[in-house]
Scaffold this active site. Structure first.
Site, PDB file in Angstrom:
ATOM      1  N   ASN A   9      -2.628   4.364  -2.553  1.00  0.00           N
ATOM      2  CA  ASN A   9      -1.438   4.079  -1.743  1.00  0.00           C
ATOM      3  C   ASN A   9      -1.774   2.890  -0.850  1.00  0.00           C
ATOM      4  O   ASN A   9      -2.537   3.028   0.102  1.00  0.00           O
ATOM      5  CB  ASN A   9      -1.106   5.324  -0.904  1.00  0.00           C
ATOM      6  CG  ASN A   9      -0.004   5.063   0.103  1.00  0.00           C
ATOM      7  OD1 ASN A   9       0.704   4.057   0.026  1.00  0.00           O
ATOM      8  ND2 ASN A   9       0.148   5.976   1.062  1.00  0.00           N
ATOM      9  N   LYS A  11       0.183   1.386   1.105  1.00  0.00           N
ATOM     10  CA  LYS A  11       0.996   1.380   2.341  1.00  0.00           C
ATOM     11  C   LYS A  11       1.578  -0.023   2.555  1.00  0.00           C
ATOM     12  O   LYS A  11       1.895  -0.700   1.577  1.00  0.00           O
ATOM     13  CB  LYS A  11       0.155   1.839   3.534  1.00  0.00           C
ATOM     14  CG  LYS A  11      -0.624   3.106   3.246  1.00  0.00           C
ATOM     15  CD  LYS A  11      -1.229   3.694   4.471  1.00  0.00           C
ATOM     16  CE  LYS A  11      -2.078   4.877   4.077  1.00  0.00           C
ATOM     17  NZ  LYS A  11      -2.417   5.732   5.196  1.00  0.00           N
ATOM     18  N   HIS A  94       5.486  11.258   2.348  1.00  0.00           N
ATOM     19  CA  HIS A  94       4.217  10.910   3.020  1.00  0.00           C
ATOM     20  C   HIS A  94       4.420  11.111   4.524  1.00  0.00           C
ATOM     21  O   HIS A  94       5.493  10.830   5.057  1.00  0.00           O
ATOM     22  CB  HIS A  94       3.840   9.466   2.703  1.00  0.00           C
ATOM     23  CG  HIS A  94       2.440   9.128   3.107  1.00  0.00           C
ATOM     24  ND1 HIS A  94       2.086   8.927   4.431  1.00  0.00           N
ATOM     25  CD2 HIS A  94       1.305   8.981   2.388  1.00  0.00           C
ATOM     26  CE1 HIS A  94       0.780   8.663   4.484  1.00  0.00           C
ATOM     27  NE2 HIS A  94       0.281   8.706   3.255  1.00  0.00           N
ATOM     28  N   GLU A  96       3.560   9.436   6.948  1.00  0.00           N
ATOM     29  CA  GLU A  96       3.971   8.216   7.678  1.00  0.00           C
ATOM     30  C   GLU A  96       5.472   7.990   7.528  1.00  0.00           C
ATOM     31  O   GLU A  96       6.120   7.496   8.453  1.00  0.00           O
ATOM     32  CB  GLU A  96       3.135   7.018   7.182  1.00  0.00           C
ATOM     33  CG  GLU A  96       1.703   7.130   7.690  1.00  0.00           C
ATOM     34  CD  GLU A  96       0.645   6.439   6.835  1.00  0.00           C
ATOM     35  OE1 GLU A  96       0.996   5.607   5.984  1.00  0.00           O
ATOM     36  OE2 GLU A  96      -0.550   6.756   7.031  1.00  0.00           O
ATOM     37  N   GLU A 165      -2.250  16.445   2.066  1.00  0.00           N
ATOM     38  CA  GLU A 165      -2.756  15.422   2.972  1.00  0.00           C
ATOM     39  C   GLU A 165      -2.739  15.942   4.409  1.00  0.00           C
ATOM     40  O   GLU A 165      -1.706  15.824   5.100  1.00  0.00           O
ATOM     41  CB  GLU A 165      -1.882  14.172   2.884  1.00  0.00           C
ATOM     42  CG  GLU A 165      -1.884  13.526   1.526  1.00  0.00           C
ATOM     43  CD  GLU A 165      -1.763  12.013   1.627  1.00  0.00           C
ATOM     44  OE1 GLU A 165      -2.659  11.327   1.128  1.00  0.00           O
ATOM     45  OE2 GLU A 165      -0.801  11.536   2.240  1.00  0.00           O
ATOM     46  N   GLY A 171      -6.677   8.267   7.303  1.00  0.00           N
ATOM     47  CA  GLY A 171      -7.132   7.049   7.974  1.00  0.00           C
ATOM     48  C   GLY A 171      -8.086   7.273   9.129  1.00  0.00           C
ATOM     49  O   GLY A 171      -8.357   6.359   9.907  1.00  0.00           O
ATOM     50  N   SER A 210      -8.793  10.220   3.909  1.00  0.00           N
ATOM     51  CA  SER A 210     -10.153   9.679   4.040  1.00  0.00           C
ATOM     52  C   SER A 210     -11.033   9.968   2.824  1.00  0.00           C
ATOM     53  O   SER A 210     -12.239  10.186   2.978  1.00  0.00           O
ATOM     54  CB  SER A 210     -10.811  10.179   5.330  1.00  0.00           C
ATOM     55  OG  SER A 210     -10.073   9.752   6.453  1.00  0.00           O
TER      56      SER A 210
HETATM   57  C1  PEP Z   1      -2.859   8.068   2.415  1.00  0.00           C
HETATM   58  O1  PEP Z   1      -2.383   6.981   2.691  1.00  0.00           O
HETATM   59  O2  PEP Z   1      -2.162   8.868   1.825  1.00  0.00           O
HETATM   60  C2  PEP Z   1      -4.258   8.337   2.774  1.00  0.00           C
HETATM   61  C3  PEP Z   1      -4.786   9.460   2.385  1.00  0.00           C
HETATM   62  O3  PEP Z   1      -4.921   7.377   3.492  1.00  0.00           O
HETATM   63  P1  PEP Z   1      -6.539   7.285   3.728  1.00  0.00           P
HETATM   64  O4  PEP Z   1      -7.173   7.466   2.402  1.00  0.00           O
HETATM   65  O5  PEP Z   1      -6.735   5.905   4.292  1.00  0.00           O
HETATM   66  O6  PEP Z   1      -6.899   8.360   4.682  1.00  0.00           O
END
Ligand code: PEP
Length: 249
Positions: A9, A11, A94, A96, A165, A171, A210
């Site tokens: 992803n 983003k 998601h 976000e 998630e 992040g 992460s």
């Molecule tokens: C995500 O954007 O869904 C995500 C898991 O980000 P990261 O891997 O940077 O934590």
């Protein structure tokens, strides 16, 4: 057996100059066994260009879609438009999007339904806040979000993916313990089977938050973890492909 899916992803990151990472991914994939599916979800502006250079193995997806096919919705993108640009998957719900755009679970369900209508595979994201985990509410929260976010599966639907998630792991470099990941994935599998019967056994459940080259193998070995949804570590071909290699080895 559920086929593993390694999904990136990007983003709100990526310009045409970033297509060199895609070139490197496609090149590296050609020397590796086809042991898992691999997907990148770039900003919508890049889907067409990425799809045209992705080859047979790398799939391309969107990061969100409107629930309508077309109309007076300035700035939005429909699932049909994503298909037209070359996407085969779309991320919905998601955290976000839930936070930045107030997309609640009922809307996420309608987005996932729109994705299925258009022939896309929706990746439905669910996850708890840190405070909810600390209060012991994770299972209740995940089940509630899933029940409200999962779409009805039309006959001829191309399948569905769920991504677990934990919001506090996205992040941040923090991750749950392997036992905690396993507990949530087992719960997600149960809810999928309750909802979709035997089809629910075939739906990939991704871990996201992460995931990096250094922890991917351990996370991917947990029962009912069928792949990863990867943010930061999907931006560089080297990191992303190291995670893919962890999945096929
Ligand atoms: C995500 O954007 O869904 C995500 C898991 O980000 P990261 O891997 O940077 O934590």
């Amino acid at each position: 057996m559920v086929r593993t899916l390694i999904a990136g992803n990007w983003k709100m990151n990526g310009l045409n100059s970033s297509l060199k990472e895609v070139e490197a991914i496609v090149d590296r994939l050609s020397g590796l066994a086809d042991g898992a599916d691999i997907l990148l979800c770039p900003p919508a502006t890049m889907i067409g260009a990425m799809a045209s250079m992705a080859g047979d193995r790398l799939k391309v997806g969107g990061q969100c879609c409107h629930n309508k096919t077309s109309g007076a919705h300035t700035g939005d993108i429909s699932a049909e438009m994503l298909v037209d640009a070359g996407a085969t998957y779309v991320i919905v719900g998601h955290s976000e999007r839930r936070d930045d755009h107030a997309e609640r679970s009922a809307y996420v369900k309608s987005q996932a339904g729109a994705a299925l209508r258009a022939g896309l595979v929706p990746i439905v994201c669910v996850g708890e806040e840190y405070a909810q985990r600390k209060r012991g509410e994770t299972a209740e929260v995940i089940e509630r979000i899933m029940r409200k976010s999962l779409p009805e599966m039309p006959s001829g639907g191309h399948g569905l993916v769920v991504a677990y998630e934990p919001k506090w792991a996205i992040g941040t470099g923090e991750i749950p313990t392997m036992a905690e990941i396993g507990e949530v994935h087992a719960l997600i599998r149960k809810v999928l089977v309750d909802n979709y019967g035997m089809e629910g056994l075939k739906m990939p459940i991704l871990y996201g938050g992460s995931m990096k080259p250094g922890n991917a193998a351990e996370i991917l070995a947990v029962a009912d973890v069928n792949g990863g949804l990867i943010g930061g570590a999907s931006l560089k071909a080297d990191d992303f492909m190291s995670i893919y290699e962890a999945a096929i080895n």
